[in-house]
Scaffold this motif. Structure first.
Motif, PDB file in Angstrom:
ATOM      1  N   UNK A  46     -10.317  -0.831  -3.856  1.00 23.53           N
ATOM      2  CA  UNK A  46      -9.807  -1.821  -4.810  1.00 23.53           C
ATOM      3  C   UNK A  46      -9.143  -1.199  -6.024  1.00 23.53           C
ATOM      4  N   UNK A  47      -9.397   0.060  -6.287  1.00 25.69           N
ATOM      5  CA  UNK A  47      -8.859   0.717  -7.480  1.00 25.69           C
ATOM      6  C   UNK A  47      -7.731   1.696  -7.154  1.00 25.69           C
ATOM      7  N   UNK A  48      -7.132   1.574  -5.979  1.00 26.58           N
ATOM      8  CA  UNK A  48      -6.069   2.501  -5.602  1.00 26.58           C
ATOM      9  C   UNK A  48      -4.831   2.283  -6.472  1.00 26.58           C
ATOM     10  N   UNK A  49      -4.218   3.357  -6.861  1.00 21.08           N
ATOM     11  CA  UNK A  49      -2.943   3.347  -7.588  1.00 21.08           C
ATOM     12  C   UNK A  49      -2.117   4.513  -7.049  1.00 21.08           C
ATOM     13  N   UNK A  50      -1.725   4.412  -5.768  1.00 22.45           N
ATOM     14  CA  UNK A  50      -1.078   5.553  -5.110  1.00 22.45           C
ATOM     15  C   UNK A  50       0.375   5.758  -5.559  1.00 22.45           C
ATOM     16  N   UNK A  51       0.918   6.896  -5.123  1.00 23.13           N
ATOM     17  CA  UNK A  51       2.331   7.164  -5.371  1.00 23.13           C
ATOM     18  C   UNK A  51       3.172   6.133  -4.618  1.00 23.13           C
ATOM     19  N   UNK A  52       4.463   6.038  -4.948  1.00 22.80           N
ATOM     20  CA  UNK A  52       5.349   5.017  -4.365  1.00 22.80           C
ATOM     21  C   UNK A  52       5.414   5.055  -2.843  1.00 22.80           C
ATOM     22  N   UNK A  53       5.269   6.202  -2.256  1.00 25.73           N
ATOM     23  CA  UNK A  53       5.407   6.342  -0.803  1.00 25.73           C
ATOM     24  C   UNK A  53       4.207   5.790  -0.034  1.00 25.73           C
ATOM     25  N   UNK A  54       3.158   5.380  -0.714  1.00 32.62           N
ATOM     26  CA  UNK A  54       1.938   4.909  -0.049  1.00 32.62           C
ATOM     27  C   UNK A  54       1.732   3.434  -0.327  1.00 32.62           C
ATOM     28  N   UNK A  55       1.555   2.671   0.748  1.00 28.26           N
ATOM     29  CA  UNK A  55       1.227   1.235   0.646  1.00 28.26           C
ATOM     30  C   UNK A  55      -0.267   1.128   0.364  1.00 28.26           C
ATOM     31  N   UNK A  56      -0.669   0.559  -0.784  1.00 25.17           N
ATOM     32  CA  UNK A  56      -2.098   0.501  -1.119  1.00 25.17           C
ATOM     33  C   UNK A  56      -2.925  -0.283  -0.100  1.00 25.17           C
ATOM     34  N   UNK A  57      -2.365  -1.345   0.477  1.00 25.78           N
ATOM     35  CA  UNK A  57      -3.107  -2.104   1.490  1.00 25.78           C
ATOM     36  C   UNK A  57      -3.385  -1.270   2.723  1.00 25.78           C
TER      37      UNK A  57
END
Length: 185
Positions: free
Chosen positions: A139-150
């Motif tokens: 629930x706390x993911x804030x990945x780089x642009x290349x990664x879809x958090x879902x």
């Protein structure tokens, strides 16, 4: 740990360096401890220098002569001291150190094998009782642009679920093995 592994194998029977390496590439690979033949020979040399093993040159017809290693009295005592020392489980389930302790200390006696199994089982049961908080992580993911958090959350959850299922199977093996050993004469 390679020192202890070699001492434990030599406690079962005298072996050449080649035979030790062959065992580690064969049945030994299932304990999770991989080594190369040069590592085996270097370790054997150190064990000889420390007086824990000795060797005799064995003539082999049609093959090169072989150094066949066996434990010395000091090597036997070193192995026994290790086998009777407290076993402390690693945080990682199915760690190779457990299987080495179970295999090499356990062959020295039923009580040692049962104690190692019981210690590992108690630790793993406590480990799975502790909440894992995977939802907080996903629930706390804030990945780089290349990664879809879902998608990242789904992959993390799948890996987590596999680890818990694998640990549950491991606990089952520990329980069954402990019960078998406790019920033997």
């Amino acid at each position: 740990m390679l020192d202890t592994l070699i001492l434990g194998l030599l406690a079962l029977r005298p072996l050449s360096g080649y035979d030790l390496g062959k065992w580690m590439d064969g049945p030994g690979r299932f304990i999770g401890y991989r080594v190369t033949l040069p590592q085996v020979y270097r370790t054997l040399g150190k064990l000889v220098e420390r007086g824990l093993v000795e060797f005799e040159v064995e003539t082999r017809e049609g093959k090169p002569d072989a150094k066949v290693y066996r434990l010395t009295g000091d090597g036997r005592q070193s192995l026994l001291d290790w086998a009777h020392s407290p076993y402390v489980p690693a945080p990682r389930p199915m760690d190779p150190d457990f299987m080495m302790r179970f295999l090499l200390a356990g062959v020295l006696g039923r009580d040692i094998a049962i104690e190692v199994l019981r210690t590992e089982l108690d630790y793993r049961r406590d480990q799975v009782r502790t909440p894992t908080r995977i939802d907080e992580l996903t629930g706390a993911l804030a990945p780089i642009d290349a990664i879809d958090p879902g998608w990242a959350g789904q992959v993390l959850r799948a890996a987590h679920d596999q680890g818990r299922a694998s640990t549950a199977g491991y606990i089952g093996w520990l329980e069954v093995t402990l019960a078998d050993f406790e019920n033997r004469d």
